[in-house]
Scaffold this active site. Structure first.
Site, PDB file in Angstrom:
ATOM      1  N   ASN A  23       0.792  -1.413   0.066  1.00 40.05           N
ATOM      2  CA  ASN A  23      -0.028  -0.174   0.035  1.00 40.05           C
ATOM      3  C   ASN A  23       0.688   1.285  -0.025  1.00 40.05           C
ATOM      4  O   ASN A  23       0.388   2.299  -0.710  1.00 40.05           O
ATOM      5  CB  ASN A  23      -0.961  -0.066   1.014  1.00 40.05           C
ATOM      6  CG  ASN A  23      -2.066  -1.008   0.998  1.00 40.05           C
ATOM      7  OD1 ASN A  23      -2.367  -1.495  -0.013  1.00 40.05           O
ATOM      8  ND2 ASN A  23      -2.481  -1.555   2.117  1.00 40.05           N
ATOM      9  N   ASP A 121      -9.908  -5.619  -5.509  1.00 42.02           N
ATOM     10  CA  ASP A 121     -10.763  -6.706  -4.700  1.00 42.02           C
ATOM     11  C   ASP A 121     -12.206  -6.487  -4.940  1.00 42.02           C
ATOM     12  O   ASP A 121     -12.738  -5.255  -4.908  1.00 42.02           O
ATOM     13  CB  ASP A 121     -10.271  -6.670  -3.407  1.00 42.02           C
ATOM     14  CG  ASP A 121      -8.788  -7.088  -3.345  1.00 42.02           C
ATOM     15  OD1 ASP A 121      -8.274  -8.056  -4.058  1.00 42.02           O
ATOM     16  OD2 ASP A 121      -8.292  -6.726  -2.176  1.00 42.02           O
ATOM     17  N   MET A 343     -15.612  -2.040   7.726  1.00 42.07           N
ATOM     18  CA  MET A 343     -15.266  -1.143   6.665  1.00 42.07           C
ATOM     19  C   MET A 343     -15.800  -1.317   5.354  1.00 42.07           C
ATOM     20  O   MET A 343     -16.056  -0.776   4.360  1.00 42.07           O
ATOM     21  CB  MET A 343     -13.956  -0.710   6.718  1.00 42.07           C
ATOM     22  CG  MET A 343     -13.458   0.197   7.894  1.00 42.07           C
ATOM     23  SD  MET A 343     -11.907   0.421   8.331  1.00 42.07           S
ATOM     24  CE  MET A 343     -11.374   1.489   6.965  1.00 42.07           C
TER      25      MET A 343
END
Length: 437
Positions: A23, A121, A343
């Protein structure tokens, strides 16, 4: 399509070194577009998502040299902005969610940025509103071609600093807005900014390049605009999600594993959260030692005796990328735990594969699953399954390595998106895993 065939039930032993953080690398690579000077980046992971972004940068005209393993130089002095309107870019950009972060640098430096609706994803709806709302507040004009699903932001007069409160502490949204705001005239204040270590790394790198960013590490950032940036050298942090994956792997296989050079100060509450499942995590310098858990591991309870609840939250909360691993590890714990994925609404749908393997899991709804641990009194059973996304993929792989018998995991390209040469690295510590095309 490639597959892994895994012979489970073997204890592992040895040390493993985490790759560079996926990331962070995606953010840092986009930041090379912000200067015509050379930028050197070290510890870039050799994974599908990162390599796709490097290909996009090269097609955009960035001059790229490989200087060693994970060590590259980038020079963005002669960019081909016409590539952004090409069919090739619309295809390549849509296959990678991280490609959204090229928009901020291009908007700030050249006054325009474009992106096809990015992929990634399949873990539920992931809005881009935070990104584009931030650009609009800085003075950009937004347009969207619904038929081609193509986004654009442009400004003729340049960007102007402003105060903004982000609707959500989006990591990629914060990174994108920071990179645009660095070139905005005047001062920008970003409140409810994401503040995880990878955002901190981006800000530190930009400051080395000549940006003026303060408040790093908090959710309130102050940015004073500059006209240009210079080059620099930067090293990517070790991947905290991979570190957490290896902690879970060691516990589930009752193995003694040392995880090298983990950058403890950037792990936040990850070690403490795994300890809630009873996992013994020992600090050895900058390494983590997970000893063999011959007697298993026992889930803690809250101080009032109620069932443990492990949930995700924006940093410094527990990263959502590790909840799938936590869920798998809980299947062999002593006790019960509620996993609450707040989330993303589709990340728990992989549990049907674990139930097929014999795990005791009650999927309460798209966000919550209750896990009743086996305490190693019953092994998971081998099966054939398909990886739906990166994090579910590694979790299923951990389950297969602990299971009795031989399992097959299809669609392992999903795992390759986030984990570098994972089969070879696991083989080095004794795993019986083989890749088949």
């Amino acid at each position: 399509m490639s597959s892994f065939v895994i012979e489970g039930g073997h204890q592992l032993k040895g040390h493993i070194t985490p790759q560079g953080a996926k990331n962070e690398a995606l953010q840092i690579l986009c930041a090379v577009l912000m200067t015509p000077e050379k930028v050197e980046i070290k510890n870039i992971p050799d994974i599908r998502d990162v390599n796709k972004l490097i290909d996009i940068l090269e097609n955009l005209g960035v001059k790229i040299q490989k200087l060693g393993k994970g060590h590259f130089s980038f020079k963005s002095d002669e960019l081909n902005l016409g590539y952004l309107q090409s069919e090739q870019f619309k295809k390549e950009g849509s296959g990678l969610r991280g490609s959204i972060m090229i928009v901020g640098p291009l908007l700030g430096r050249f006054g325009k940025g474009y992106i096809p609706r990015p992929g990634g994803d399949k873990i539920g709806r992931r809005r881009l509103d935070t990104h584009f709302s931030g650009f609009i507040k800085l003075g950009a004009e937004f347009r969207y071609n619904r038929e081609e699903r193509f986004y654009g932001v442009e400004t003729e007069k340049g960007l102007t600093g402003t105060d903004m409160l982000l609707e959500e502490a989006s990591v990629t949204g914060t990174a994108n807005i920071i990179m645009a705001a660095v070139f905005a005239k005047g001062k920008t204040q970003i409140y409810n900014a994401a503040c995880e270590p990878y955002i901190q790394q981006l800000c530190k790198m930009l400051n080395k390049m000549g940006a003026k960013i303060s408040g790093i590490g908090s959710n309130l950032l102050h940015i004073t605009g500059v006209e240009n940036l210079k080059g620099c050298t930067h090293k990517v942090l070790p991947d905290m999600v991979e570190i957490g994956s290896w902690i879970g792997l060691a516990a589930m296989t009752q193995s003694e594993i040392t995880i090298k050079d983990v950058s403890w100060e950037n792990l936040g509450i990850i070690p403490a959260t795994f300890k809630k499942l009873g996992i013994d995590i020992q600090k050895k310098g900058d390494d983590i030692l997970i000893p063999k858990h011959d007697n298993g591991y026992e889930v803690a309870s809250f101080i009032d005796g109620s069932i443990m609840n492990i949930s995700d939250a924006p940093w410094p909360g527990f990263t959502p990328d590790l909840l799938s691993v936590m869920l798998v590890v809980a299947t062999q714990a002593r006790g019960s735990v509620l996993i609450h994925q707040k989330m993303f609404e589709s990340r728990l749908f992989f549990v049907d594969k674990l139930i097929d393997m014999g795990a005791k899991i009650i999927l309460c709804d798209p966000h919550r699953a209750t896990v009743i641990g086996h305490d190693f009194k019953s092994q998971l059973k081998a099966t054939t399954m398909t990886s739906p996304d990166i994090r579910a993929g590694i979790s299923l792989l951990i389950a297969a390595l602990s299971a009795k018998g031989t399992s097959t995991i299809h669609n392992i390209e999903q795992i390759d998106r986030g984990y570098e040469n994972i089969d070879e690295r696991l083989q080095a510590i004794g795993a019986k895993i083989h890749r088949y095309e």
